[in-house]
Design a protein around this motif. Structure first.
Motif, PDB file in Angstrom:
ATOM      1  N   LYS A  13       5.352  24.299   0.652  1.00  0.00           N
ATOM      2  CA  LYS A  13       5.278  25.649   1.220  1.00  0.00           C
ATOM      3  C   LYS A  13       6.027  26.648   0.349  1.00  0.00           C
ATOM      4  O   LYS A  13       5.571  27.777   0.158  1.00  0.00           O
ATOM      5  CB  LYS A  13       5.838  25.665   2.642  1.00  0.00           C
ATOM      6  N   LYS A  14       7.164  26.246  -0.177  1.00  0.00           N
ATOM      7  CA  LYS A  14       7.921  27.144  -1.048  1.00  0.00           C
ATOM      8  C   LYS A  14       7.134  27.438  -2.321  1.00  0.00           C
ATOM      9  O   LYS A  14       7.121  28.572  -2.804  1.00  0.00           O
ATOM     10  CB  LYS A  14       9.283  26.539  -1.384  1.00  0.00           C
ATOM     11  N   ILE A  15       6.489  26.430  -2.865  1.00  0.00           N
ATOM     12  CA  ILE A  15       5.701  26.626  -4.085  1.00  0.00           C
ATOM     13  C   ILE A  15       4.540  27.578  -3.830  1.00  0.00           C
ATOM     14  O   ILE A  15       4.203  28.411  -4.666  1.00  0.00           O
ATOM     15  CB  ILE A  15       5.224  25.264  -4.644  1.00  0.00           C
ATOM     16  N   GLU A  16       3.944  27.479  -2.656  1.00  0.00           N
ATOM     17  CA  GLU A  16       2.818  28.347  -2.325  1.00  0.00           C
ATOM     18  C   GLU A  16       3.218  29.818  -2.223  1.00  0.00           C
ATOM     19  O   GLU A  16       2.364  30.698  -2.292  1.00  0.00           O
ATOM     20  CB  GLU A  16       2.174  27.869  -1.020  1.00  0.00           C
ATOM     21  N   HIS A  17       4.521  30.080  -2.069  1.00  0.00           N
ATOM     22  CA  HIS A  17       4.986  31.464  -1.913  1.00  0.00           C
ATOM     23  C   HIS A  17       5.853  31.923  -3.084  1.00  0.00           C
ATOM     24  O   HIS A  17       6.648  32.839  -2.938  1.00  0.00           O
ATOM     25  CB  HIS A  17       5.764  31.605  -0.598  1.00  0.00           C
ATOM     26  N   THR A  18       5.669  31.307  -4.227  1.00  0.00           N
ATOM     27  CA  THR A  18       6.475  31.694  -5.383  1.00  0.00           C
ATOM     28  C   THR A  18       5.591  32.281  -6.477  1.00  0.00           C
ATOM     29  O   THR A  18       4.400  31.990  -6.550  1.00  0.00           O
ATOM     30  CB  THR A  18       7.279  30.491  -5.911  1.00  0.00           C
ATOM     31  N   ASP A  19       6.199  33.106  -7.296  1.00  0.00           N
ATOM     32  CA  ASP A  19       5.474  33.726  -8.400  1.00  0.00           C
ATOM     33  C   ASP A  19       5.589  32.930  -9.692  1.00  0.00           C
ATOM     34  O   ASP A  19       4.749  33.068 -10.583  1.00  0.00           O
ATOM     35  CB  ASP A  19       6.002  35.145  -8.656  1.00  0.00           C
ATOM     36  N   HIS A  20       6.645  32.140  -9.801  1.00  0.00           N
ATOM     37  CA  HIS A  20       6.893  31.401 -11.037  1.00  0.00           C
ATOM     38  C   HIS A  20       7.788  30.208 -10.708  1.00  0.00           C
ATOM     39  O   HIS A  20       8.720  30.333  -9.930  1.00  0.00           O
ATOM     40  CB  HIS A  20       7.590  32.297 -12.067  1.00  0.00           C
ATOM     41  N   ILE A  21       7.521  29.082 -11.323  1.00  0.00           N
ATOM     42  CA  ILE A  21       8.317  27.866 -11.112  1.00  0.00           C
ATOM     43  C   ILE A  21       9.096  27.590 -12.388  1.00  0.00           C
ATOM     44  O   ILE A  21       8.553  27.678 -13.484  1.00  0.00           O
ATOM     45  CB  ILE A  21       7.402  26.662 -10.788  1.00  0.00           C
ATOM     46  N   VAL A  22      10.362  27.259 -12.218  1.00  0.00           N
ATOM     47  CA  VAL A  22      11.203  26.890 -13.351  1.00  0.00           C
ATOM     48  C   VAL A  22      11.632  25.438 -13.156  1.00  0.00           C
ATOM     49  O   VAL A  22      12.144  25.069 -12.097  1.00  0.00           O
ATOM     50  CB  VAL A  22      12.451  27.793 -13.459  1.00  0.00           C
TER      51      VAL A  22
END
Length: 183
Positions: free
Chosen positions: A3-12
């Motif tokens: 769910k957090k990934i679905e609401h993020t603009d960029h993953i580090v």
């Protein structure tokens, strides 16, 4: 996490290894992913004092939570036929695993040269890193391996497992366990 990934603009991610895990086990869609490695935020103490638990003579050092994935039970065998001590620092998460490490030390006749310090202060960690002959990290599961670059900061040879992110972090500046056979 999904769910957090679905609401993020960029993953580090902290390593290519972690980036690959993210893309393999989670749905990231078109969200961009960057790898930004951890840095070494080691600040040398003005004057490092000797820790309470200090070996007499040369020693090898490792640090981490005392749990199976750290694979510390393979290390006592390295003390056979030499005078080295082994310092293992870190909190014990798994008492049964700590006993396994001790049993291995007994089996190899080196139990009197394996020292568990428990959690250590920044001063003690730096003293151990600065005064050890080498840093050992046979871990089987690391997303990065911050102790590796801390040991390198002190110019110590590091000997790592070939699992997960460790070869990526150690690169050609590290030595590697080809296997964990005591011989």
């Amino acid at each position: 996490l999904q769910k957090k990934i679905e609401h993020t603009d960029h993953i580090v991610a902290i390593s290519e290894y972690v980036k690959n895990d993210i893309t393999q086990y989670l749905k990231v869609g078109s969200t961009p992913i960057s790898v930004i490695y951890n840095g070494c935020n080691m600040h040398k103490q003005q004057s490092i004092t000797e820790p309470k638990l200090k070996p007499e003579g040369s020693f090898l050092f490792t640090i981490g939570t005392i749990t199976n994935k750290k694979n510390f039970h393979v290390l006592p065998a390295l003390l056979r036929n030499n005078a080295y001590h082994l310092i293992i620092s870190g909190i014990t998460q798994n008492e049964a695993y700590k006993k396994e490490i001790i049993d291995e030390a007994i089996r190899h006749g080196v139990a009197n040269r394996v020292i568990f310090t428990g959690a250590v202060s920044e001063n003690d960690k730096q003293w151990y890193l600065q005064n050890s002959d080498a840093f050992l990290f046979p871990s089987l599961a690391e997303g990065f391996g911050l102790p590796v670059i801390e040991a390198m900061h002190f110019g110590k040879p590091v000997i790592l497992s070939t699992h997960t992110a460790l070869p990526e972090i150690g690169g050609d500046a590290a030595y590697y366990f080809t296997d964990f056979d005591p011989d």
